[in-house]
Enzyme design. Structure first.
Site, PDB file in Angstrom:
ATOM      1  CE1 TYR A  32      -2.563  -2.773   5.613  1.00  0.00           C
ATOM      2  CE2 TYR A  32      -2.268  -0.398   4.983  1.00  0.00           C
ATOM      3  CZ  TYR A  32      -2.601  -1.623   4.750  1.00  0.00           C
ATOM      4  OH  TYR A  32      -2.952  -1.891   3.454  1.00  0.00           O
ATOM      5  CB  SER A  76      -0.809  -0.027   1.346  1.00  0.00           C
ATOM      6  OG  SER A  76      -1.263   1.301   1.701  1.00  0.00           O
TER       7      SER A  76
END
Length: 252
Positions: free
Chosen positions: A144, A131
């Protein structure tokens, strides 16, 4: 595309992006290995794709090797967790590290399981789903963000170790999608947690501004990594918006 006949293993294949990847790979002729914790959901995917179902829990290292035993031509490391949401000093330390364990250690151990076989055949590909959270700051989801940054750097290092050995490794950012983690947050109802609300509102603003990626675009770009078109770019961080053919030409 040179996907037909390849055994493609997809972690987290029971839903969201993992399921979409599995279905598109099956359409292109791949033989599937469907991996995840929800066996009933995986069997539903298998009914549609013809893939083989195996249990894999990225939080349980003992399940990873057995799940990835046998021939794997392409590994798509898609499974992962968002981790705790909130200021880093307020979220539970245990929860923060659990996300690192799943997203980083799970990816590393899956690579450990498949790379010896790929090296023996002098052929194979690993695609680590990441990501832009790993490239930019994503406050309130630090575990994350840090875990994806670690996977990107791990990819770069492994690619160098594998240089000229017939195996390619990529980090792939599919963009913000209406499914998967982003979709889950996007469709949440208003919460009593201000940090979850902040993420939901931001995602809605991004979608309204046209900054979401069509799923079909993400999958078609990913297929170019699956089929070998992108092999000269091994080690790269690639996105659904990239012109793979142009990047390969520039590299040559």
């Amino acid at each position: 595309m040179l996907v037909r006949g390849l055994t493609v293993a997809v972690t987290g294949a029971n839903r969201g992006l993992g399921r979409a990847i599995a279905e598109r790979a099956a359409d292109a002729g791949a033989d599937l290995l469907l991996l995840g914790r929800d066996l009933d959901a995986l069997r539903g995917v298998a009914a549609a794709t013809g893939g083989e179902v195996r249990y894999l829990d990225l939080a349980d290292p003992a399940t990873i090797g057995p799940a990835l035993s046998g021939r794997v031509d392409v590994l798509v490391n898609n499974g992962g967790v968002t981790g705790p949401i909130g200021p880093s000093w307020e979220v539970a330390d245990r929860d923060w590290w659990e996300a690192m364990e799943v997203n980083v250690r799970g990816t590393v151990q899956a690579c450990h399981a498949v790379l010896p076989g790929m090296l023996a055949r002098h052929s194979g590909r690993v695609i680590n789903i990441v990501s832009n959270a790993g490239r930019l700051t994503w406050p309130s989801v630090s575990s994350y963000s840090v875990s994806k940054a670690a996977v990107i750097k791990f990819t770069e290092n492994v690619a160098e170790e594998l240089r000229n050995r017939g195996v390619s490794v990529f980090s792939f950012h599919p963009g913000l999608l209406d499914i998967g983690m982003a979709g889950g947050h996007l469709n949440e109802r208003r919460s009593t947690d201000p940090w979850r609300n902040q993420i939901r509102i931001w995602l809605r603003m991004e979608r309204k501004a046209g900054r979401f990626t069509p799923l079909s675009q993400a999958l078609e770009t990913l297929l170019l990594l699956l089929d070998g078109t992108a092999d000269p770019l091994s080690g790269s961080y690639l996105t659904a918006d990239d012109d793979i053919a142009a990047l390969v030409k520039e590299k040559s």
